[in-house]
Scaffold this motif. Sequence first.
Motif, PDB file in Angstrom:
ATOM      1  N   ASN A  93       0.827  -1.206   0.000  1.00  0.00           N
ATOM      2  CA  ASN A  93       0.000   0.000   0.000  1.00  0.00           C
ATOM      3  C   ASN A  93       0.866   1.263   0.000  1.00  0.00           C
ATOM      4  N   SER A  94       1.922   1.263   0.791  1.00  0.00           N
ATOM      5  CA  SER A  94       2.807   2.426   0.838  1.00  0.00           C
ATOM      6  C   SER A  94       3.479   2.668  -0.505  1.00  0.00           C
ATOM      7  N   VAL A  95       3.936   1.596  -1.148  1.00  0.00           N
ATOM      8  CA  VAL A  95       4.590   1.745  -2.445  1.00  0.00           C
ATOM      9  C   VAL A  95       3.615   2.298  -3.476  1.00  0.00           C
ATOM     10  N   ILE A  96       2.404   1.758  -3.513  1.00  0.00           N
ATOM     11  CA  ILE A  96       1.409   2.213  -4.488  1.00  0.00           C
ATOM     12  C   ILE A  96       1.089   3.691  -4.283  1.00  0.00           C
ATOM     13  N   VAL A  97       0.766   4.048  -3.057  1.00  0.00           N
ATOM     14  CA  VAL A  97       0.354   5.434  -2.778  1.00  0.00           C
ATOM     15  C   VAL A  97       1.521   6.392  -2.990  1.00  0.00           C
ATOM     16  N   SER A  98       2.710   6.034  -2.533  1.00  0.00           N
ATOM     17  CA  SER A  98       3.850   6.949  -2.628  1.00  0.00           C
ATOM     18  C   SER A  98       4.287   7.163  -4.068  1.00  0.00           C
ATOM     19  N   VAL A  99       4.322   6.105  -4.861  1.00  0.00           N
ATOM     20  CA  VAL A  99       4.746   6.235  -6.255  1.00  0.00           C
ATOM     21  C   VAL A  99       3.739   7.064  -7.045  1.00  0.00           C
ATOM     22  N   ILE A 100       2.459   6.782  -6.890  1.00  0.00           N
ATOM     23  CA  ILE A 100       1.442   7.556  -7.617  1.00  0.00           C
ATOM     24  C   ILE A 100       1.458   9.012  -7.174  1.00  0.00           C
ATOM     25  N   THR A 101       1.633   9.260  -5.884  1.00  0.00           N
ATOM     26  CA  THR A 101       1.710  10.632  -5.400  1.00  0.00           C
ATOM     27  C   THR A 101       2.901  11.362  -5.996  1.00  0.00           C
ATOM     28  N   ALA A 102       4.052  10.700  -6.058  1.00  0.00           N
ATOM     29  CA  ALA A 102       5.246  11.336  -6.614  1.00  0.00           C
ATOM     30  C   ALA A 102       5.058  11.661  -8.093  1.00  0.00           C
ATOM     31  N   VAL A 103       4.527  10.718  -8.850  1.00  0.00           N
ATOM     32  CA  VAL A 103       4.331  10.943 -10.292  1.00  0.00           C
ATOM     33  C   VAL A 103       3.316  12.054 -10.531  1.00  0.00           C
ATOM     34  N   LEU A 104       2.194  12.014  -9.819  1.00  0.00           N
ATOM     35  CA  LEU A 104       1.164  13.028 -10.005  1.00  0.00           C
ATOM     36  C   LEU A 104       1.664  14.408  -9.569  1.00  0.00           C
ATOM     37  N   SER A 105       2.400  14.470  -8.480  1.00  0.00           N
ATOM     38  CA  SER A 105       2.924  15.756  -8.018  1.00  0.00           C
ATOM     39  C   SER A 105       3.903  16.353  -9.018  1.00  0.00           C
ATOM     40  N   VAL A 106       4.760  15.517  -9.593  1.00  0.00           N
ATOM     41  CA  VAL A 106       5.733  16.011 -10.565  1.00  0.00           C
ATOM     42  C   VAL A 106       5.035  16.512 -11.826  1.00  0.00           C
ATOM     43  N   ILE A 107       4.048  15.780 -12.303  1.00  0.00           N
ATOM     44  CA  ILE A 107       3.358  16.184 -13.531  1.00  0.00           C
ATOM     45  C   ILE A 107       2.634  17.515 -13.333  1.00  0.00           C
ATOM     46  N   PRO A 172       2.539  22.740  -3.338  1.00  0.00           N
ATOM     47  CA  PRO A 172       3.116  24.089  -3.186  1.00  0.00           C
ATOM     48  C   PRO A 172       4.639  24.110  -3.218  1.00  0.00           C
ATOM     49  N   LEU A 173       5.271  23.254  -2.436  1.00  0.00           N
ATOM     50  CA  LEU A 173       6.735  23.254  -2.420  1.00  0.00           C
ATOM     51  C   LEU A 173       7.300  22.774  -3.749  1.00  0.00           C
ATOM     52  N   CYS A 174       6.676  21.778  -4.355  1.00  0.00           N
ATOM     53  CA  CYS A 174       7.160  21.290  -5.652  1.00  0.00           C
ATOM     54  C   CYS A 174       7.055  22.370  -6.719  1.00  0.00           C
ATOM     55  N   VAL A 175       5.964  23.136  -6.702  1.00  0.00           N
ATOM     56  CA  VAL A 175       5.779  24.194  -7.695  1.00  0.00           C
ATOM     57  C   VAL A 175       6.851  25.260  -7.545  1.00  0.00           C
ATOM     58  N   TRP A 176       7.108  25.698  -6.332  1.00  0.00           N
ATOM     59  CA  TRP A 176       8.111  26.736  -6.125  1.00  0.00           C
ATOM     60  C   TRP A 176       9.516  26.222  -6.407  1.00  0.00           C
ATOM     61  N   MET A 177       9.770  24.976  -6.115  1.00  0.00           N
ATOM     62  CA  MET A 177      11.069  24.396  -6.420  1.00  0.00           C
ATOM     63  C   MET A 177      11.319  24.364  -7.925  1.00  0.00           C
ATOM     64  N   LEU A 178      10.319  23.904  -8.677  1.00  0.00           N
ATOM     65  CA  LEU A 178      10.478  23.798 -10.128  1.00  0.00           C
ATOM     66  C   LEU A 178      10.434  25.159 -10.803  1.00  0.00           C
ATOM     67  N   LYS A 179       9.704  26.095 -10.232  1.00  0.00           N
ATOM     68  CA  LYS A 179       9.691  27.444 -10.825  1.00  0.00           C
ATOM     69  C   LYS A 179      11.080  28.052 -10.793  1.00  0.00           C
ATOM     70  N   GLY A 180      11.781  27.922  -9.670  1.00  0.00           N
ATOM     71  CA  GLY A 180      13.139  28.432  -9.602  1.00  0.00           C
ATOM     72  C   GLY A 180      14.057  27.784 -10.614  1.00  0.00           C
ATOM     73  N   ILE A 181      13.810  26.513 -10.924  1.00  0.00           N
ATOM     74  CA  ILE A 181      14.641  25.816 -11.913  1.00  0.00           C
ATOM     75  C   ILE A 181      14.288  26.267 -13.323  1.00  0.00           C
ATOM     76  N   PHE A 182      13.006  26.418 -13.624  1.00  0.00           N
ATOM     77  CA  PHE A 182      12.613  26.901 -14.952  1.00  0.00           C
ATOM     78  C   PHE A 182      13.085  28.337 -15.182  1.00  0.00           C
ATOM     79  N   ASP A 183      13.218  29.115 -14.102  1.00  0.00           N
ATOM     80  CA  ASP A 183      13.740  30.476 -14.256  1.00  0.00           C
ATOM     81  C   ASP A 183      15.174  30.480 -14.753  1.00  0.00           C
ATOM     82  N   THR A 184      15.927  29.424 -14.459  1.00  0.00           N
ATOM     83  CA  THR A 184      17.321  29.351 -14.898  1.00  0.00           C
ATOM     84  C   THR A 184      17.449  28.893 -16.354  1.00  0.00           C
ATOM     85  N   VAL A 185      16.374  28.381 -16.932  1.00  0.00           N
ATOM     86  CA  VAL A 185      16.410  27.973 -18.341  1.00  0.00           C
ATOM     87  C   VAL A 185      16.346  29.226 -19.200  1.00  0.00           C
TER      88      VAL A 185
END
Length: 297
Positions: A93-107, A172-185
Amino acid sequence: MTVTATRSRTTTLARPVRARRRPDVVRSRAAAWVAVGLIGLFGLAPIYWLVVTALTPDETAFSFPPSLIPTEVTLEHFVNLAKNEQLFGYLINSVIVSVITAVLSVIVSAYMAYAFSKFRYRGRTSLMHLVLASQMFPQALLLITLYAVFSATGLLGSYAALVLSFTTFTLPLCVWMLKGIFDTVPSSLMEAAAIDGASRWRTLHQVALPLAAPGLVAAGLFAFVRAWNDFIFALTLADPERQTLPPGLVHTYLGEFQTAWPDLMAASFVVSLPVIAAFMFLQRYLVGGLTAGAVKG
């Protein structure tokens, strides 16, 4: 002669200065290493005590005063862990929930961060601050609301309830983290892709996302760990058959009259191994993702 005398005098004056600087450098480095050692000892002490308790027999686990170095070692608690089939269900259960959460959060966070970074529109700054402000609410405060919403929609007790709730708090944290990275592109790369006939969709997927790969890994790892370690939402929003490891360990080893601490420590050590392995293998991408947005190019 005058130039030679001046150089020799300058060299003679510089030598004592360098001689005085060397002890200062040695002392500062020694102090830095002592500080690092103390911090490392402070961080590793709980892990050491966890392993010692897991290897200690039940008869001596509660002896007083406790022994920092176990006199008797046993693997009985790890053997009991391997025989517990219910814990394997919690692990799945932990693997299923954690992996799907990570993929969905990144997308989701990748699209949001790219829009915040590369597009200019009215209300952009306000939306960014609103996303950040949502991280300031205590998660327990929203538990009752999420429970009512999932109950009304029929998602209560399912994997979807856990995934959606975890993703809500990691975005929220993922968005701000990736925004700072996209700003460097560099925007010139986007303009060059547009001149070559690439659409905005293709530019995002073939230019921006490959350059932001370390940030994507860092955001995914953060979301994975957040979902892996959650206790209160997994305990409240999931059925007993779909609960993850944190509440599962509590139900298994914590009772009303007795707590099986050695077995609980053994299970906690094994549960932490996947996260430790993920950090070890993805450390290079994690450090790059966390620091890429710190300095804008």
